[in-house]
Design an enzyme around this catalytic site. Structure first.
Site, short mmCIF file in Angstrom:
data_model
loop_
_atom_site.label_atom_id
_atom_site.label_comp_id
_atom_site.label_asym_id
_atom_site.label_seq_id
_atom_site.Cartn_x
_atom_site.Cartn_y
_atom_site.Cartn_z
N LYS A 1 0.84 -1.21 0.00
CA LYS A 1 0.00 0.00 0.00
C LYS A 1 0.87 1.25 0.00
O LYS A 1 2.01 1.24 0.48
CB LYS A 1 -0.96 0.05 1.19
N GLY B 1 9.57 -0.59 4.89
CA GLY B 1 9.72 0.33 3.77
C GLY B 1 8.63 1.39 3.68
O GLY B 1 8.65 2.23 2.79
N SER C 1 2.12 -5.91 7.43
CA SER C 1 0.66 -5.93 7.53
C SER C 1 0.06 -6.73 6.38
O SER C 1 -0.92 -7.45 6.55
CB SER C 1 0.10 -4.50 7.49
N ASP D 1 -2.79 -1.23 9.62
CA ASP D 1 -2.96 -1.30 8.16
C ASP D 1 -3.54 -2.63 7.70
O ASP D 1 -3.84 -2.79 6.51
CB ASP D 1 -1.60 -1.14 7.45
O1 C5P Z 1 -0.56 -0.53 14.14
P1 C5P Z 1 0.86 -0.81 13.80
O2 C5P Z 1 1.42 -1.97 14.58
O3 C5P Z 1 1.13 -0.93 12.34
O4 C5P Z 1 1.64 0.48 14.28
C1 C5P Z 1 3.02 0.47 14.49
C2 C5P Z 1 3.39 1.67 15.35
O5 C5P Z 1 3.20 2.87 14.60
C3 C5P Z 1 2.56 1.86 16.60
O6 C5P Z 1 3.06 1.12 17.67
C4 C5P Z 1 2.69 3.35 16.83
O7 C5P Z 1 3.91 3.67 17.43
C5 C5P Z 1 2.73 3.92 15.42
N1 C5P Z 1 1.38 4.32 14.98
C6 C5P Z 1 0.83 5.48 15.48
N2 C5P Z 1 -0.43 5.86 15.06
C7 C5P Z 1 -1.11 5.12 14.16
C8 C5P Z 1 -0.56 3.94 13.63
C9 C5P Z 1 0.70 3.57 14.06
O8 C5P Z 1 1.42 6.18 16.28
N3 C5P Z 1 -2.31 5.52 13.80
#
Ligand code: C5P
Length: 316
Positions: free
Chosen positions: A27, A115, A121, A154
């Site tokens: 994405k 990347g 995800s 994601d």
């Molecule tokens: O949800 P995911 O595991 O992909 O997110 C990885 C990290 O990115 C989270 O732990 C957070 O630090 C940051 N993040 C964030 N706000 C979001 C999505 C991700 O701060 N909406």
């Protein structure tokens, strides 16, 4: 009805025999508006996701335990134990459905690690779709999306695919009304990854110091552009609040962005939390020419051409 009589591969969708092969895209965020930090450690997002034709492929076969092997991007760097998002997705689905998490999983990766293209995800989304078929758990899309959201912000979008609005921390996905047009992208993959949490922290730091750019506004202009066919109109509406943070952490990306625009891209931006940069091209032929120039400029590890939108995680 026993399953053993079926010829191999005849009924993959019901998972009677396996193997089940799932293809899942990368994405980019056409618009990544980052709001305030929430109490749960995530940022409130207002984003437009777009699935592009760079794919990982996950194959699930019957097994007596849960195992994961891989080839391609990141082989040797990515842990294949229970910390891997593929393993976590398989465990989460099995736990939800009340089945044993037994499968032999194999991942063929083309999406680079860390990347900004949501590769991890994507692999989690592919695992949910593949194991749901292999185990015959037959969950609804909403049930899968619920498990997906717990695995990463994601992941629901990568089951969905296409072009979609993401809100909340990105996990609340709704499709965007768009003309059936293909957009052409040149994708500049950098050496090494960038940490997503670090990029968000850097943005918070820049905002506190008053040195971040103004936050992106609403998605209205972008959504209107997606209803037209003119890539120039779309180019003017692309934006990413995390770009300043990615550039602060990896100043060399400014050269990549400049080189893409000098090569004739209509617009360039950092994808998600970077370091991948994506460039919008007028059409497929232009994209190939831009890719050749960008390769010659030696401002990144690898250049690929992609188009979007494409479907999310699907059995192939
Ligand atoms: O949800 P995911 O595991 O992909 O997110 C990885 C990290 O990115 C989270 O732990 C957070 O630090 C940051 N993040 C964030 N706000 C979001 C999505 C991700 O701060 N909406």
């Amino acid at each position: 009805m026993t399953e053993a009589w079926r010829p191999d591969g005849e009924d993959e969708r019901r998972g009677a025999m396996g193997p089940v092969k799932v293809r899942v895209p990368a994405k980019v965020n056409l618009h990544l508006g980052v709001g305030p930090l929430r109490r749960d450690g995530y940022h409130e997002l207002n984003t437009v996701y777009h699935a592009i034709s760079i794919y990982d492929e996950l194959t699930a076969r019957r097994g007596d335990t849960l195992t994961l092997t891989m080839e391609g991007e990141g082989t040797g760097e990515l842990a294949l134990d229970d910390s891997n998002l593929v393993m976590r997705a398989a465990h989460a689905l099995a736990g939800y459905a009340g089945v044993l998490p037994h499968a032999r999983l194999h991942l063929r990766k083309q999406i680079p690690l860390a990347g900004g293209l949501a590769g991890g995800s994507a692999d989690a989304a592919a695992t949910l779709v593949a194991c749901d078929a292999l185990w015959g758990t037959g969950l609804t899309r909403d049930e899968l999306a619920g498990i997906a959201a717990d695995l990463g912000s994601d992941v629901p979008f990568l089951i969905h695919g296409g072009t979609a609005l993401g809100t909340g921390r990105g996990e609340a996905v709704s499709p965007v009304l768009a003309r059936p047009t293909s957009w052409y992208w040149v994708v500049a993959i950098a050496d090494g990854g960038l940490s997503t949490p670090a990029a968000y922290r850097e943005l918070d730091r820049l905002r506190e110091a008053g040195t971040a750019g103004p936050p992106l506004g609403a998605t209205d202009a972008l959504l209107a552009a997606l209803r037209q066919r003119d890539p120039r109109v779309l180019a003017a509406t692309l934006g990413n609040d995390l770009q300043d943070a990615a550039l602060a952490m990896r100043p060399a990306l400014a050269e990549t962005l400049k080189a893409g625009e000098a090569a004739g891209a209509l617009a360039g931006l950092v994808s998600g939390s970077g370091p991948t940069c994506v460039f919008l091209a007028e059409n497929g032929a232009r994209a190939e020419r831009i890719a050749a120039e960008l390769t010659a400029a030696e401002v990144c590890r690898e250049v690929r051409v992609a188009h979007g939108p494409v479907a999310g995680a699907r059995i192939v």
